[in-house]
Write a protein that holds these residues in place. Structure first.
Motif, short mmCIF file in Angstrom:
data_model
loop_
_atom_site.label_atom_id
_atom_site.label_comp_id
_atom_site.label_asym_id
_atom_site.label_seq_id
_atom_site.Cartn_x
_atom_site.Cartn_y
_atom_site.Cartn_z
N GLN A 47 0.84 -1.20 0.00
CA GLN A 47 0.00 0.00 0.00
C GLN A 47 0.88 1.25 0.00
OE1 GLN A 47 -2.33 -0.48 3.54
NE2 GLN A 47 -0.61 -0.22 4.92
N PRO A 48 0.31 2.40 -0.38
CA PRO A 48 1.09 3.65 -0.35
C PRO A 48 1.63 3.94 1.05
CG PRO A 48 -0.95 3.93 -1.58
CD PRO A 48 -1.05 2.59 -0.91
N LEU A 49 2.68 4.75 1.10
CA LEU A 49 3.37 5.04 2.37
C LEU A 49 2.86 6.32 3.01
CD1 LEU A 49 7.05 4.25 1.29
CD2 LEU A 49 5.51 2.79 2.62
N GLN A 50 2.38 6.19 4.23
CA GLN A 50 2.04 7.34 5.05
C GLN A 50 3.21 7.72 5.97
OE1 GLN A 50 -0.84 9.05 4.83
NE2 GLN A 50 -1.69 7.68 3.28
N ASN A 51 4.13 6.80 6.13
CA ASN A 51 5.32 7.00 6.95
C ASN A 51 6.45 6.18 6.34
OD1 ASN A 51 3.82 8.16 9.54
ND2 ASN A 51 2.77 6.27 8.98
N PHE A 52 7.68 6.60 6.56
CA PHE A 52 8.80 5.77 6.14
C PHE A 52 10.06 6.17 6.90
CE2 PHE A 52 9.25 9.32 3.11
CZ PHE A 52 10.59 9.63 3.25
N THR A 53 11.01 5.25 6.92
CA THR A 53 12.38 5.52 7.37
C THR A 53 13.32 4.85 6.39
OG1 THR A 53 11.69 5.49 9.70
CG2 THR A 53 14.06 5.32 9.25
N VAL A 54 14.33 5.59 5.93
CA VAL A 54 15.37 5.03 5.08
C VAL A 54 16.71 5.26 5.76
CG1 VAL A 54 15.53 7.15 3.69
CG2 VAL A 54 16.40 5.01 2.77
N CYS A 55 17.54 4.21 5.79
CA CYS A 55 18.88 4.31 6.39
C CYS A 55 19.90 3.71 5.42
CB CYS A 55 18.97 3.55 7.71
SG CYS A 55 17.95 4.19 9.05
N LEU A 56 21.09 4.26 5.44
CA LEU A 56 22.19 3.69 4.65
C LEU A 56 23.52 4.25 5.15
CD1 LEU A 56 23.24 6.08 2.53
CD2 LEU A 56 21.15 5.42 1.33
N ARG A 57 24.58 3.59 4.70
CA ARG A 57 25.94 3.99 5.04
C ARG A 57 26.71 4.24 3.74
NH1 ARG A 57 27.55 2.67 10.32
NH2 ARG A 57 26.01 1.00 10.35
N SER A 58 27.43 5.36 3.66
CA SER A 58 28.16 5.70 2.44
C SER A 58 29.60 6.08 2.75
CB SER A 58 27.47 6.85 1.69
OG SER A 58 27.54 8.05 2.42
N TYR A 59 30.46 5.84 1.75
CA TYR A 59 31.89 6.11 1.88
C TYR A 59 32.37 6.61 0.52
CZ TYR A 59 36.80 5.11 3.19
OH TYR A 59 38.14 5.17 3.48
N CYS A 114 20.10 8.27 8.54
CA CYS A 114 18.71 7.80 8.55
C CYS A 114 17.81 9.02 8.36
CB CYS A 114 18.34 7.13 9.86
SG CYS A 114 19.02 5.48 10.11
N ALA A 115 16.80 8.88 7.55
CA ALA A 115 15.81 9.94 7.35
C ALA A 115 14.42 9.33 7.47
CB ALA A 115 15.98 10.59 5.99
N SER A 116 13.56 9.98 8.22
CA SER A 116 12.19 9.47 8.36
C SER A 116 11.20 10.60 8.15
CB SER A 116 11.98 8.82 9.73
OG SER A 116 11.93 9.79 10.75
N TRP A 117 9.98 10.21 7.82
CA TRP A 117 8.92 11.19 7.54
C TRP A 117 7.58 10.59 7.89
CZ3 TRP A 117 5.01 10.48 3.87
CH2 TRP A 117 4.21 11.59 3.58
N GLU A 118 6.68 11.43 8.42
CA GLU A 118 5.30 10.99 8.69
C GLU A 118 4.32 11.98 8.09
OE1 GLU A 118 5.19 10.62 12.94
OE2 GLU A 118 4.67 12.73 13.24
N SER A 119 3.32 11.43 7.42
CA SER A 119 2.36 12.26 6.70
C SER A 119 1.48 13.08 7.64
CB SER A 119 1.48 11.36 5.82
OG SER A 119 0.48 12.12 5.18
N ALA A 120 1.05 12.48 8.75
CA ALA A 120 0.06 13.13 9.62
C ALA A 120 0.54 14.48 10.14
CB ALA A 120 -0.28 12.20 10.79
N THR A 121 1.83 14.59 10.46
CA THR A 121 2.38 15.84 10.99
C THR A 121 3.30 16.55 9.99
OG1 THR A 121 4.31 14.72 11.94
CG2 THR A 121 2.34 14.89 13.33
N GLY A 122 3.74 15.83 8.96
CA GLY A 122 4.72 16.38 8.05
C GLY A 122 6.11 16.51 8.65
#
Length: 227
Positions: A47-59, A114-122
């Motif tokens: 289903q579509p995303l109302q919230n998400f978190t994406v994490c990664l490591r870069s060099y 890590c970056a996260s976002w929630e639709s309800a509050t923005g």
């Protein structure tokens, strides 16, 4: 990795072979700069995303703009984008709009974000190396589409394509995760330390991916965990 394994890894990139494996203590090496190479990630979103978190490591030693994580739908090419325009700045895009997080310039070491976002509050959160930055507002009430092309190493200006090689990534990427929820502060810190994490839509320890171009899977050269 022996010579035969290296050639098999390169051949898999040329042929576009889909792999699914535990990449613990491994990295994707993007070998050229600039490059048209990328890694296509396969996830089943119900289903579509109302919230998400994406994490990664870069060099990387890049100083030019580069894309780290690109999630495009047919309606919006930057539905989720983690982008680094310069060494002292990260941008998080949701639905084509972005917020900026200014950070200290790196010193030639791995960076975990890590970056996260929630639709309800923005509310958009950004964590660098296990530490939170001030939260910001972005796209309150928006919904991220479910049918997506998810790429590492390129920014999509069209669904699954439209690349600018001068926004490509060169270097090493690891520990990529995507959740369809926000993570607690404890879990954000656990992601940085590579500790036990909740089930994810995309998980580094069970990643389904397809290499496109000059990207090779190699063992990590040293540990990058913890403070």
């Amino acid at each position: 990795m022996g010579q035969l394994q290296l050639w098999l890894a390169v051949l898999a990139g040329i042929l576009g072979i889909v792999a699914q494996e535990d990449l613990y203590r491994k990295v994707f090496v993007f070998r050229k700069d600039p490059s048209d190479a990328y890694v296509l990630l396969r996830a089943k979103l119900e289903q579509p995303l109302q919230n998400f978190t994406v994490c990664l490591r870069s060099y990387t030693d890049l100083t030019r703009p580069h894309s780290l994580f690109s999630y495009a739908t047919k309606a919006q090419d930057n539905d989720i984008l983690l982008f680094k325009p310069k060494p002292s700045e990260y941008r998080l895009y949701v639905g084509g709009k972005f917020v900026t997080f200014r950070v200290p310039e790196g010193h030639g070491d791995w960076e975990h974000v890590c970056a996260s976002w929630e639709s309800a509050t923005g509310i958009a959160e950004f964590w660098l190396n296990g530490k939170p930055w001030p939260r910001k507002g972005l796209q309150r009430g928006y919904t991220v589409g479910a049918e997506a092309a998810i790429l590492l190493g390129q920014e999509q200006d069209a669904f699954g394509g439209g690349f600018d090689v001068y926004n490509s990534f060169s270097g090493e990427l690891a520990d990529v995760y995507l959740w369809d929820a926000g993570l607690s502060p404890d879990k954000m810190r656990a992601a940085y330390q590579s500790l036990r994490l909740p089930p994810a839509v995309l998980a580094w320890k069970n990643l389904s991916y397809e290499v496109k171009g000059d990207v090779v899977v190699k063992p990590r050269l040293r540990e990058v965990l913890g403070p």
